[in-house]
Motif scaffolding. Structure first.
Motif, PDB file in Angstrom:
ATOM      1  N   SER A 136       0.833  -1.408  -0.003  1.00  0.00           N
ATOM      2  CA  SER A 136      -0.006  -0.032  -0.021  1.00  0.00           C
ATOM      3  C   SER A 136       0.844   1.224   0.075  1.00  0.00           C
ATOM      4  N   ALA A 137       2.334   1.422  -0.205  1.00  0.00           N
ATOM      5  CA  ALA A 137       3.085   2.409  -0.255  1.00  0.00           C
ATOM      6  C   ALA A 137       3.238   2.997  -1.463  1.00  0.00           C
ATOM      7  N   PRO A 138       2.843   4.415  -1.344  1.00  0.00           N
ATOM      8  CA  PRO A 138       2.948   5.189  -2.740  1.00  0.00           C
ATOM      9  C   PRO A 138       3.961   5.149  -3.626  1.00  0.00           C
ATOM     10  N   GLU A 139       5.224   5.092  -2.655  1.00  0.00           N
ATOM     11  CA  GLU A 139       6.630   4.787  -3.156  1.00  0.00           C
ATOM     12  C   GLU A 139       6.747   3.694  -4.099  1.00  0.00           C
ATOM     13  N   ALA A 140       6.051   2.538  -3.828  1.00  0.00           N
ATOM     14  CA  ALA A 140       6.289   1.554  -4.529  1.00  0.00           C
ATOM     15  C   ALA A 140       5.707   1.435  -5.961  1.00  0.00           C
ATOM     16  N   GLY A 141       4.657   2.342  -6.097  1.00  0.00           N
ATOM     17  CA  GLY A 141       3.740   2.417  -7.427  1.00  0.00           C
ATOM     18  C   GLY A 141       4.844   2.300  -8.598  1.00  0.00           C
ATOM     19  N   ALA A 142       5.758   2.913  -8.859  1.00  0.00           N
ATOM     20  CA  ALA A 142       6.590   3.245  -9.939  1.00  0.00           C
ATOM     21  C   ALA A 142       7.354   1.923 -10.254  1.00  0.00           C
ATOM     22  N   PHE A 143       7.900   1.494  -9.145  1.00  0.00           N
ATOM     23  CA  PHE A 143       8.752   0.287  -9.462  1.00  0.00           C
ATOM     24  C   PHE A 143       7.856  -0.872  -9.742  1.00  0.00           C
ATOM     25  N   MET A 144       6.662  -0.856  -9.217  1.00  0.00           N
ATOM     26  CA  MET A 144       5.794  -2.113  -9.370  1.00  0.00           C
ATOM     27  C   MET A 144       5.222  -2.252 -10.968  1.00  0.00           C
ATOM     28  N   ALA A 145       4.904  -0.830 -11.384  1.00  0.00           N
ATOM     29  CA  ALA A 145       4.456  -0.833 -12.771  1.00  0.00           C
ATOM     30  C   ALA A 145       5.314  -1.341 -13.797  1.00  0.00           C
ATOM     31  N   LEU A 146       6.614  -1.507 -13.274  1.00  0.00           N
ATOM     32  CA  LEU A 146       7.630  -2.106 -14.343  1.00  0.00           C
ATOM     33  C   LEU A 146       7.634  -3.304 -14.366  1.00  0.00           C
ATOM     34  N   ILE A 147       7.157  -4.239 -13.311  1.00  0.00           N
ATOM     35  CA  ILE A 147       7.268  -5.782 -13.180  1.00  0.00           C
ATOM     36  C   ILE A 147       6.278  -6.443 -13.779  1.00  0.00           C
ATOM     37  N   ASP A 148       6.372  -7.630 -14.567  1.00  0.00           N
ATOM     38  CA  ASP A 148       5.554  -8.426 -14.956  1.00  0.00           C
ATOM     39  C   ASP A 148       5.299  -9.428 -13.716  1.00  0.00           C
ATOM     40  N   MET A 149       4.150  -9.049 -12.973  1.00  0.00           N
ATOM     41  CA  MET A 149       3.691  -9.507 -11.847  1.00  0.00           C
ATOM     42  C   MET A 149       3.612 -11.144 -11.914  1.00  0.00           C
ATOM     43  N   ASP A 150       3.312 -11.527 -13.018  1.00  0.00           N
ATOM     44  CA  ASP A 150       3.179 -13.222 -13.314  1.00  0.00           C
ATOM     45  C   ASP A 150       4.527 -13.864 -12.849  1.00  0.00           C
ATOM     46  N   SER A 151       5.658 -13.181 -12.974  1.00  0.00           N
ATOM     47  CA  SER A 151       7.027 -13.545 -12.974  1.00  0.00           C
ATOM     48  C   SER A 151       7.638 -13.722 -11.684  1.00  0.00           C
ATOM     49  N   VAL A 152       6.960 -12.977 -10.796  1.00  0.00           N
ATOM     50  CA  VAL A 152       7.469 -12.849  -9.543  1.00  0.00           C
ATOM     51  C   VAL A 152       7.343 -13.913  -8.334  1.00  0.00           C
ATOM     52  N   THR A 153       8.720 -14.416  -8.016  1.00  0.00           N
ATOM     53  CA  THR A 153       8.585 -15.321  -6.944  1.00  0.00           C
ATOM     54  C   THR A 153       9.225 -14.655  -5.665  1.00  0.00           C
ATOM     55  N   MET A 154       8.737 -15.001  -4.546  1.00  0.00           N
ATOM     56  CA  MET A 154       9.466 -14.605  -3.456  1.00  0.00           C
ATOM     57  C   MET A 154       9.624 -15.619  -2.211  1.00  0.00           C
ATOM     58  N   ARG A 155      10.900 -15.512  -1.740  1.00  0.00           N
ATOM     59  CA  ARG A 155      11.221 -16.451  -0.534  1.00  0.00           C
ATOM     60  C   ARG A 155      11.923 -15.916   0.460  1.00  0.00           C
ATOM     61  N   HIS A 156      11.768 -16.663   1.664  1.00  0.00           N
ATOM     62  CA  HIS A 156      12.686 -16.091   2.949  1.00  0.00           C
ATOM     63  C   HIS A 156      13.253 -17.115   3.463  1.00  0.00           C
ATOM     64  N   ASP A 157      14.620 -16.777   3.492  1.00  0.00           N
ATOM     65  CA  ASP A 157      15.423 -17.854   4.036  1.00  0.00           C
ATOM     66  C   ASP A 157      16.522 -17.394   5.420  1.00  0.00           C
ATOM     67  N   THR A 158      16.823 -18.305   6.128  1.00  0.00           N
ATOM     68  CA  THR A 158      17.567 -17.705   7.130  1.00  0.00           C
ATOM     69  C   THR A 158      18.968 -17.739   6.840  1.00  0.00           C
ATOM     70  N   LEU A 159      19.714 -16.667   7.095  1.00  0.00           N
ATOM     71  CA  LEU A 159      21.099 -16.256   6.856  1.00  0.00           C
ATOM     72  C   LEU A 159      21.878 -17.124   7.596  1.00  0.00           C
ATOM     73  N   MET A 160      22.833 -17.987   7.093  1.00  0.00           N
ATOM     74  CA  MET A 160      23.518 -18.954   7.877  1.00  0.00           C
ATOM     75  C   MET A 160      25.003 -18.462   8.152  1.00  0.00           C
ATOM     76  N   SER A 161      25.419 -17.836   6.938  1.00  0.00           N
ATOM     77  CA  SER A 161      27.050 -17.320   7.104  1.00  0.00           C
ATOM     78  C   SER A 161      26.939 -15.907   6.119  1.00  0.00           C
ATOM     79  N   ALA A 162      27.926 -15.181   6.687  1.00  0.00           N
ATOM     80  CA  ALA A 162      28.034 -13.986   5.767  1.00  0.00           C
ATOM     81  C   ALA A 162      29.489 -13.452   6.072  1.00  0.00           C
ATOM     82  N   GLN A 163      30.083 -13.171   5.201  1.00  0.00           N
ATOM     83  CA  GLN A 163      31.427 -12.548   5.056  1.00  0.00           C
ATOM     84  C   GLN A 163      31.556 -11.179   4.167  1.00  0.00           C
ATOM     85  N   ALA A 164      32.402 -10.074   4.882  1.00  0.00           N
ATOM     86  CA  ALA A 164      32.450  -8.971   4.339  1.00  0.00           C
ATOM     87  C   ALA A 164      33.916  -8.980   3.685  1.00  0.00           C
ATOM     88  N   ALA A 165      34.054  -8.066   2.290  1.00  0.00           N
ATOM     89  CA  ALA A 165      35.290  -8.211   1.731  1.00  0.00           C
ATOM     90  C   ALA A 165      36.265  -7.397   2.477  1.00  0.00           C
TER      91      ALA A 165
END
Length: 103
Positions: free
Chosen positions: A74-103
């Motif tokens: 419902s965020a107005p800020e999202a409208g321009a970005f969402m208007a560029l996306i093929d919504m039928d192609s969207v997949t979303m997942r949430h995963d637990t971060l197990m490891s991270a290293q910085a350069a």
């Protein structure tokens, strides 16, 4: 595990007729909204040679990720970005971060 963090991965394709720069600019305009959400850690956006985009967002926990996803719809800020996306192609997942290293 202490300090469990969540990686939200969204893949999508842009609607035809939109160049990658346009998608990236619209995505960047959405980042300040995400950064204001409780639990936001970081965000990266990439595009493969096959035209599939990957939006990679790190959250402090699942509750923060889910709350931000709901607020985004419902965020107005999202409208321009969402208007560029093929919504039928969207997949979303949430995963637990197990490891991270910085350069």
């Amino acid at each position: 595990m202490k300090n469990i963090q969540i990686i939200e991965t969204v893949t999508f394709r842009a609607l035809s007729g939109h160049d990658p720069h346009e998608v990236a600019v619209a995505s960047d305009a959405l980042t300040p909204f995400l950064a204001r959400q409780k639990g936001f850690v970081s965000r990266r956006l990439s595009m493969g040679d096959d035209g599939v985009w990957l939006d990679h967002v790190q959250w402090t926990d699942m509750e923060a990720a889910q709350a931000a996803s709901k607020a985004l719809m419902s965020a107005p800020e999202a409208g321009a970005f969402m208007a560029l996306i093929d919504m039928d192609s969207v997949t979303m997942r949430h995963d637990t971060l197990m490891s991270a290293q910085a350069a």
